[in-house]
Design a protein around this motif. Structure first.
Motif, short mmCIF file in Angstrom:
data_model
loop_
_atom_site.label_atom_id
_atom_site.label_comp_id
_atom_site.label_asym_id
_atom_site.label_seq_id
_atom_site.Cartn_x
_atom_site.Cartn_y
_atom_site.Cartn_z
N LYS A 24 -6.41 -5.50 25.32
CA LYS A 24 -5.71 -5.94 24.12
C LYS A 24 -5.75 -4.84 23.08
CE LYS A 24 -3.44 -9.43 22.37
NZ LYS A 24 -2.22 -9.94 23.02
N LEU A 84 -0.55 -12.00 15.83
CA LEU A 84 -1.68 -12.89 16.03
C LEU A 84 -2.17 -13.45 14.70
CD1 LEU A 84 -3.62 -10.67 18.61
CD2 LEU A 84 -2.36 -12.78 19.11
N GLN A 135 -8.65 -14.44 27.57
CA GLN A 135 -7.88 -13.27 27.98
C GLN A 135 -8.80 -12.09 28.28
OE1 GLN A 135 -4.50 -12.17 25.55
NE2 GLN A 135 -4.37 -14.22 24.66
N LEU A 180 -7.87 -16.35 22.87
CA LEU A 180 -8.26 -14.96 23.10
C LEU A 180 -9.48 -14.87 24.01
CD1 LEU A 180 -7.76 -13.46 19.53
CD2 LEU A 180 -6.34 -13.08 21.55
N LEU A 189 -9.80 -9.02 27.07
CA LEU A 189 -9.70 -8.38 25.76
C LEU A 189 -9.76 -6.86 25.83
CD1 LEU A 189 -11.88 -10.82 23.65
CD2 LEU A 189 -9.42 -10.83 23.98
#
Length: 578
Positions: free
Chosen positions: A203, A428, A198, A195, A200
């Motif tokens: 997200k 997740l 990424q 994560l 976020l």
């Protein structure tokens, strides 16, 4: 004889004077010279209460020894020039009582962007009817340490009510709605590094539930038909889950040869569906009807009281075309071993607990898009103990018991996807599923309450549980998410007429949680200390300061979901009348 006649004449005169004075006081208030119009019955607060001593001490210094009186008549004509002055009524300063208001508004702000807002209003439609409104809001911008995803939340509820009371009956109607918004930020720690790499900000792990309801309550006075309760509730989620529930419960009460008899009837309908599935398979549709009848009798004696009854229930599983009949005990008995100091009691209950999506969302909002929902058969829930008062200010309760539940729900988690780059928000390892097992619980507990005065009181509670889980091989018969020990302390202290402090301390022991694919994991125990201080500036305005989770840190009640650390929130409460 003449002496007795004089006593009788004097007594009659005093009685007449007292009646005349009472009548005059009723027509006119002699303290302020005006007419008193009562617009609302006095509503005492804790501060106004006082305790009366069981054997009050009398110290009457006006008591004197009666002396014998000798009467004689000696008539002499006298020309009197004395003119009596007119009497004046002494004006006494009335005792000032606190002012009470029917409505209030509360607003507070704190760290983590926390906001608390409340409004409660009551409008008197007429002398027998009232309309009420209650609004509650609790939200946070989040910002928990070491949490990578958005952890903000929002919880807003609105309730409206109308009540009416007559000589023969009273009824109330309530309607409400609630919006819960949260984020599934409690991901499997295995995905932390993935994560971090990424973006976020893009997200989205948001989840929300909208629940609503309409209900009514009807109570009759001096009638065989005692009450009637009915309500319809529903809930929907942004993950395409929905549910509706309808209940009706009439209650009858009557006497048979001096024995109180009650008869309750209930019908509970529940139906829901899930259009989307999570990583673990769950039911798509569910529909149940629970019908029950509960007769009981009440027996009384000088030292005992027994409520003896039973519940006959029939559960219909509409989706699976199945049905089940169960009979449960409903017994409560108390016996005074030593007045109010030692009272032995036992309660033996049972029943069908209709689990629902709304119940789960209220308890744990971090749910998978689809979960299994079915009722719990509480075969027996028995308790035996002692309760009573050590002194007039100290009470206690100690007990032990046993509970047997078939199809008891347990929360479990899954590991999530191996690669989290493009995983949906619920894959997740950050959502909870429901598993069902047969759970037998042996428990012991106790409580102690101390009420030294109207200004200080404290209550301590503790409970220890031991679980025996069967018929849950998929989760290794784990009592997932159930604590083995809980305790709390609640106390309030009125320091001055303007300042008071309240304290709550919660302790939750270790819990085992089952994660599908990895096995059993353990959550540490924690202590959560909260302090609430209120200062009354005037009868209308009060300021408050709260400190929450002063000792717990970022503990986890649910696996992978740390809570907000030390929180400080301050604000004001304003009371008023329309």
């Amino acid at each position: 004889m003449f002496q007795n006649l004089k006593y009788i004449t004097t007594a009659v005169a005093v009685a007449l004077i007292a009646n005349i004075a009472s009548a005059q006081t009723t027509e006119e208030d002699k303290l302020n010279g005006g007419t008193i119009t009562v617009v609302k019955a006095y509503d005492p607060s804790v501060a106004d209460a006082f305790k009366v001593k069981s054997t009050p001490q009398l110290n009457d210094t006006t008591k004197i020894q009666k002396k014998a009186v000798t009467y004689s008549i000696f008539s002499v004509p006298v020309a009197s020039t004395f003119t009596p002055a007119k009497g004046k009524l002494s004006r006494l300063k009335p005792r000032q009582r606190p002012t009470y208001y029917d409505n209030y508004a509360r607003l507070g702000f704190g760290n983590y962007g926390n906001i608390v807002a409340e409004f409660a209003g009551n409008i008197e439609v007429d002398k027998d009817s009232d309309f009420g409104i209650f609004l509650n809001h609790n939200s946070s911008l989040g910002g928990i340490d070491e949490v990578l995803l958005d952890d903000s939340y929002l919880d807003t509820a609105l309730d409206l009510s109308f009540g009416h009371r007559s000589r023969s009956a009273s009824y109330s109607i309530t309607a409400g709605a609630r919006y819960q918004g949260a984020n599934l930020y409690g991901v499997n720690p295995f995905f932390t590094q993935q994560l971090i790499n990424q973006d976020l900000d893009d997200k989205d792990v948001g989840v929300n539930y909208l629940s609503y309801g309409l209900g009514g309550n009807l109570d009759f006075f001096d009638s065989v038909f005692k009450s009637l309760q009915a309500k319809v509730t529903g809930i929907t989620s942004n993950m395409d889950g929905s549910e509706i529930r309808a209940m009706i419960e009439p209650q009858l009460a009557f006497d048979i040869e001096g024995t109180e008899v009650e008869l309750g009837v209930s019908v509970d309908y529940l139906s829901g569906s899930f259009d989307d599935q999570g990583r673990l398979p769950a039911q798509t549709n569910y529909s149940y009807v629970s019908s029950g009848i509960n007769p009981s009798i009440n027996l009384y004696g000088d030292l005992y009281k027994v409520e003896l009854g039973a519940t006959v229930n029939y559960l219909s599983d509409i989706e699976n075309s199945d049905g089940q009949l169960n009979i449960y005990p409903d017994i409560l008995a108390t016996y005074k071993l030593l007045d109010d100091q030692i009272i032995a009691y036992t309660q033996i209950y049972g029943g069908l607990d209709m689990n629902s999506l709304q119940q789960f969302a209220d308890e744990n909002v971090f749910l998978a898009p689809a979960i299994d929902i079915k009722p719990t058969n509480r075969v027996i829930d028995a308790q035996l103990g002692l309760k009573g008062k050590i002194t007039n200010n100290v009470g206690y309760k100690f007990y032990g018991g046993y509970k047997k539940e078939n199809d008891r729900y347990l929360y479990t988690k899954d590991v999530g996807r191996v690669i989290a780059a493009q995983a949906p928000k619920d894959e997740l390892g950050n959502v909870f599923f429901t598993e069902y097992a047969d759970v037998a619980t042996t428990f012991f507990g106790g409580s102690l309450s101390v009420d030294i005065s109207s200004k200080f009181n404290m209550t301590l509670n503790g409970r220890s549980m031991n679980y025996d889980v069967t018929n849950a091989a998929d989760i290794e018969n784990t009592a997932s998410q159930l604590p083995e020990f809980t305790a709390d302390v609640v106390g309030t202290y009125q320091i001055t007429d303007k300042l008071d402090i309240g304290t709550t301390v919660y302790f939750v022991g270790e819990r085992d949680v089952y994660r599908t694919g990895l096995g059993v994991e353990s959550l540490d125990s924690f202590v959560d200390l909260n302090v609430d201080a209120n200062y009354k500036i005037n009868p209308r305005l009060t300021v408050f300061l709260r400190g929450n989770n002063l000792t717990g840190g970022n503990y986890q009640y649910y696996l992978d979901y740390p809570v907000q650390d030390l929180q400080v929130l301050g604000g004001a409460v304003y009371k008023f009348d329309f």
